[in-house]
Scaffold this active site. Sequence first.
Site, PDB file in Angstrom:
ATOM      1  N   HIS A   1       0.829  -1.208   0.000  1.00 20.17           N
ATOM      2  CA  HIS A   1       0.000   0.000   0.000  1.00 20.17           C
ATOM      3  C   HIS A   1       0.864   1.259   0.000  1.00 20.17           C
ATOM      4  O   HIS A   1       0.675   2.159  -0.824  1.00 20.17           O
ATOM      5  CB  HIS A   1      -0.919  -0.016   1.223  1.00 20.17           C
ATOM      6  CG  HIS A   1      -1.784   1.190   1.364  1.00 20.17           C
ATOM      7  ND1 HIS A   1      -3.113   1.212   1.006  1.00 20.17           N
ATOM      8  CD2 HIS A   1      -1.517   2.447   1.837  1.00 20.17           C
ATOM      9  CE1 HIS A   1      -3.618   2.408   1.237  1.00 20.17           C
ATOM     10  NE2 HIS A   1      -2.666   3.179   1.755  1.00 20.17           N
ATOM     11  N   GLU A   2       1.813   1.332   0.926  1.00 23.98           N
ATOM     12  CA  GLU A   2       2.649   2.529   1.029  1.00 23.98           C
ATOM     13  C   GLU A   2       3.558   2.677  -0.189  1.00 23.98           C
ATOM     14  O   GLU A   2       3.817   3.801  -0.641  1.00 23.98           O
ATOM     15  CB  GLU A   2       3.456   2.510   2.324  1.00 23.98           C
ATOM     16  CG  GLU A   2       2.606   2.532   3.600  1.00 23.98           C
ATOM     17  CD  GLU A   2       1.702   3.754   3.707  1.00 23.98           C
ATOM     18  OE1 GLU A   2       1.994   4.784   3.069  1.00 23.98           O
ATOM     19  OE2 GLU A   2       0.685   3.670   4.418  1.00 23.98           O
TER      20      GLU A   2
ATOM     21  N   HIS B   1       1.678   4.477  -2.826  1.00 28.93           N
ATOM     22  CA  HIS B   1       1.734   5.940  -2.692  1.00 28.93           C
ATOM     23  C   HIS B   1       3.044   6.481  -3.266  1.00 28.93           C
ATOM     24  O   HIS B   1       3.051   7.482  -4.002  1.00 28.93           O
ATOM     25  CB  HIS B   1       1.649   6.329  -1.212  1.00 28.93           C
ATOM     26  CG  HIS B   1       0.264   6.308  -0.659  1.00 28.93           C
ATOM     27  ND1 HIS B   1      -0.800   6.945  -1.256  1.00 28.93           N
ATOM     28  CD2 HIS B   1      -0.241   5.730   0.471  1.00 28.93           C
ATOM     29  CE1 HIS B   1      -1.890   6.767  -0.521  1.00 28.93           C
ATOM     30  NE2 HIS B   1      -1.587   6.031   0.526  1.00 28.93           N
TER      31      HIS B   1
ATOM     32  N   GLU C   1      -5.985   7.782  -2.330  1.00 24.69           N
ATOM     33  CA  GLU C   1      -5.828   6.413  -1.849  1.00 24.69           C
ATOM     34  C   GLU C   1      -6.056   5.358  -2.926  1.00 24.69           C
ATOM     35  O   GLU C   1      -5.806   4.173  -2.697  1.00 24.69           O
ATOM     36  CB  GLU C   1      -6.796   6.153  -0.690  1.00 24.69           C
ATOM     37  CG  GLU C   1      -6.510   6.952   0.564  1.00 24.69           C
ATOM     38  CD  GLU C   1      -5.188   6.572   1.209  1.00 24.69           C
ATOM     39  OE1 GLU C   1      -4.776   5.399   1.101  1.00 24.69           O
ATOM     40  OE2 GLU C   1      -4.545   7.463   1.805  1.00 24.69           O
TER      41      GLU C   1
END
Length: 630
Positions: free
Chosen positions: A412-413, A416, A441
């Site tokens: 997930h990170e 980003h 997101e």
Amino acid sequence: MWNFIRRRDPKIHVKRLLKPYVNHRHFRTRAVDRQNASPTGLYGFDHLKSPEGFKRFVDDAIESSGELVDYISGMPSSAEIIRAMDEISDTGHRRSVLLLIPRNTVDKLIRPDIYKFCCFRGFVEEANKATMRINEYLHFLNTNHTLYNAVKKAEQDGHLLTEEARRAALHLRIDFEKGGIHLPSGKLDRVNQLNLIALQLCREKMAYLKGNFVLHANPKVLDKLIDSRRELAQLMRKFEASFRKIISVTGLEDDVFEQQDQDLLLGSDLEPWDEAYYTAMMKSSAYSLDSSVVASYFFLPQCIEGLKLLVKSLFGANFVSVPMAPGESWHPHVLKMCLHHSEEGDLGSLYVDLYSRKGKYPGCATFAIKGGRKISDTEYQLPVMALVFNFSRSHDSSTVRLNHGELETLFHEFGHALHALLSRTDYQHFSGTRVALDFAETPSHLFEYYARDYRVLRKFARHHSTGEVIPEKLVKSLNGARDVFATTELQRQIFYTLVDQTLFGEQLPVPRDSSSIVAHLKRQHSNEKHVEGTHMQLRFTHFLTYGAGNVTTATCMPSVLPRGSSITGNRNSAQNKTLQHGGAKEPADLLTDLVGDGIVRYHNGGIVPDITSLKEVKLLDKRKTGLFCK
């Protein structure tokens, strides 16, 4: 003026820097090689060698911005106005975000010569002061009528040649008006004061949360934050957008409640503190999962290599380890990587801080240290990002294992970070995650799905002792267990949204006490019992950072992404086309480009998730939860 660029080439003329550019997609860029560099400060900024450097760092930012304000006041061409405004935004944004990481992650200075004359507390205190000072200056800029009038002129005169430049002018004007610049002077002063009050209250509340306890003063801090944001919204008359978001969520409640009744097997006797234990136990039992067995396939170094392989497969780019100069890192365990493309050169840099330690920022987060932007036809300011995690570390980092949830967080990170590193916008104002809040997101959630895809996992997930590739059956069990009680989790997210929208809505219900409001909403919109004396709203940090502003459309994605879609791509793939635009295109257009029509719809001048997409998600399929209803 333009100190950052002129340090690179003192002969560059401002007008040449500010002229509109046409071709900017295929030029080579190169990251700085620090292997033989002399000692520097944090992130390679020489000012940040000592606590006192933070003040000089902010002084430099304010001086540079002041020169740009003087330049814009002369009303140059529209293109020059927008380019200079973006430079001001770059100067302020980079420094204000940059100051967040030392305050949260530095726990010991690496260089003994620095440590002799300053301690960790000195760094933290100066970073805190510098952050407040730069934010106060940014509030001053946001209420500068000369800049506002220049942006309006650039937007209205019709001389901006690119769609991104026109979009930049529009968004800059809107940003000014969000700060109340169009209000009478008395109201404008109050708006500015309320923004600063809210900023200080958020910092006070975060200080309580990082201490892992709740002081008696903490509820009062939240109440003051609610009051300040409400007064601000009343002055700005911006409540309508928040209510549109509520409409798009509450339409799901009947469907979710119906399905959640089948999810909650243990009935009304289940206490809230038991739920996590029993649901985990039932998932493991139904799918014969052993957490230690699962973790034996997810050694952290292998997971990092797996991410590198995925990025290579999707985007044709490689993460390459980069040595750091003395003083550049805030801890010996921090890694630095450069994302490199064989044809386009270096795309950006990434600091990665993986392990938990005392005094560190408690969660997992992505920080933008520098946004990407075009400087000339042949030069691009490369983005720089930092990822902060809190994985448990043994004495030997090569033996660190992740559970599947932590693997999803890692992906997930990185999603980003890739959003920022792969974006190629003319203006840093749109770089990477500087997008509409709801859309920020989406790429990271999409990247989580790769952590559940056997085609990806089999490339790197191997047993620590036998070298066996993770069995496909185990991956199917992980995904099956994840879907169990998924409607319960969806209902929880809807509840959080309703709490957020109610606390920061136009008028608080009676009684006004936030704990009573949360208790009422839980009884009305959740099957989970409310426990008197608990205060979830005091530890919910998204209330501080979003404040009734984030209802992500990422939840819709599983229903519209094609099953069995390819995990290989290139710089022209759909995924990359979505990422490369950052915030320079409308979010609805980016989503449509990625997954086609049907994921969002237009409503009252804005866009909201298409609820029919959510109802198609398999977690709402009643057949999936019948297993536990016998």
